[in-house]
Motif scaffolding. Structure first.
Motif: not given
Length: 463
Positions: A222-237
């Motif tokens: 859950t904590t990891s998903l929160i970080i990924l959602l906060i930085n969603a624009d960086k996930v594809p790259s």
């Protein structure tokens, strides 16, 4: 030559092409021969985790879910937090791709070895179920010396590999880094707690694991998903970098960092196996204790462990490391890198606190799980009279693990892990026809059972 140099040479030899080919080749063969069972029957496997098996002729010491949690307690640990960081630092982000691939193939391997564990298990003189590679190598293949060799390697992994040193070292140093708790204090407390639980045997270990593992896994993911959602624009790259650097690290990473495809593969496969243990032969030891009469059913439940461990938990760590750029920190290693990544991702020290707490519980349950694995291997070699000696030695080694150099710990762990895998993989290849036959028989019976059930329902509807 220094001890570290000698061990590094041994490590490179063991984790060279022969073992990589044997691991991936066995997983690929089973995947194809079983018709991608790990994908087709994954929903069924998750359903079985929480569905009680019908019938009153079940043999075993713990529930199927507790057996899975015992196996997960031994797999979800430092490999998911520290191991992913060391893999990406050593092989670049591309190592994450190879961890995914080895996990996908490893699900079929985990299925097969846990199926065999239930099929060939026996009861020991204390009345507890005993199973695992040493039993299916002896009773299935009929090669007792190879079974004993596996058991020796299993004890070595419990004593010097996954079971003690990496876990206690990670816990104590993370507590010191995050909460400034002296290493000696943490080591003493963990040693006392481990002693109190393992002296209660498999049922106490399974009970503790079934509470801690699901709770901490959900909190960490859950904590990891929160970080990924906060930085969603960086996930594809980040995903693109992982895939590109898996095959062309020089182009993806600028060419000046010294990463190679072979290093990415070695790091990804070694740390992936360290994390999910598919092919090592450890999880079958826990699977053998499950209340079940169906080897295939327990094999399906057990393979979810690899999916949860690597495809879910390791992926969370890897993506956070890549999107925050923490993996490029040359002045940090191990848990400190992941702590830094989570702090950067959340912009607060809460991230580091959650990582440390997660590491504390994950690593603690890994110690418990591997104590049980090593004990079963030791009992196979010397009988139940050796249990007290084994547990005493294990507790002493837990107490010592906090004071050994981190680099040396990981090299030693890799060596004994690799040695343990060889006899188990040979057994899986030798018993491949049994695996396929058991699988076909189970699903044929399941199909007939469902057909009869549908037919009875139709007759009742017409009457």
């Amino acid at each position: 030559m220094s001890l570290e140099t000698i061990l590094s040479s041994i490590d490179s030899f063991i984790w060279g092409p022969p073992l990589l080919i044997l691991l991936s080749g066995t997983g690929l063969y089973l995947t194809l021969r079983l018709g991608f069972l790990q994908i087709r029957h994954l929903p069924r496997a998750f359903a079985y985790m929480f569905k009680k098996e019908e019938g009153n002729h079940q043999r075993g010491d713990v529930s199927a879910f507790q057996a899975l949690c015992t196996a997960l307690s031994a797999t979800i640990g430092t490999g998911n937090i520290v191991g992913v960081a060391t893999a990406i630092q050593a092989g670049g982000p591309g190592a994450m791709f190879w961890m995914w691939l080895v996990a996908l193939l490893g699900m079929s391997t985990k299925y097969a070895e846990c199926l065999l564990a239930v099929k060939y298990r026996v009861r020991d003189k204390n009345g507890f179920m005993a199973g695992g590679p040493m039993y299916y190598i002896e009773r299935g293949l009929g090669i007792k010396w190879l079974a004993k060799l596996f058991a020796v390697f299993g004890v070595l992994v419990a004593f010097f590999g996954i079971g003690t040193f990496p876990q206690i070292n990670a816990i104590t140093h993370a507590m010191n880094y995050t909460f400034s708790v002296p290493v000696t204090i943490s080591a003493a407390i963990i040693t006392i707690l481990v002693a109190a639980i393992i002296l209660g045997g498999v049922k106490r270990i399974a009970a503790v694991s079934s509470y801690i593992v699901p709770f901490m896994a959900v909190l960490y993911v859950t904590t990891s998903l929160i970080i990924l959602l906060i930085n969603a624009d960086k996930v594809p790259s980040a995903l693109a970098l992982i895939i590109e650097s898996a095959f062309n690290p020089e182009a993806a990473l600028g060419g000046a960092l010294g990463f190679t495809v072979m290093k990415a593969i070695q790091s990804g496969v070694a740390r992936g196996i360290f994390s999910n243990e598919s092919g090592l032969g450890s999880a079958p030891i826990a699977a053998a204790a499950a209340h079940t009469k169906e080897p295939v059913r327990q094999g399906l439940i057990s393979m979810t462990g690899t999916f949860l461990d690597t495809i879910i938990v390791c992926s969370m760590t890897g993506l956070v490391l890549v999107i925050t750029g923490a993996w490029q920190s040359s002045d940090m290693a191990g848990a400190a890198v992941t702590n830094y990544a989570f702090s950067q991702g959340l912009g607060t020290n809460i991230g580091a606190t959650i990582v440390t707490i997660g590491l504390l519980f994950f690593a603690f349950t890994t110690i418990l799980g591997w104590c049980y694995y090593g004990e079963r291997c030791f009992v196979y070699l010397v009988g139940i009279k050796g249990i007290k000696l084994y547990r005493t030695a294990f507790i002493i080694l837990v107490a010592c693990g906090a004071f050994i150099k981190l680099d040396l710990i990981w090299i030693l762990a890799d060596i004994v892990n690799g040695l343990m895998a060889f006899p188990n993989l040979i057994a899986l290849i030798g018993l491949r026809k049994v695996i396929v036959s058991e699988t076909k028989d189970y699903f044929m019976r399941l199909k007939i059972s469902n057909y009869n059930l549908d037919d009875n329902e139709e007759q009742m509807a017409n009457s």
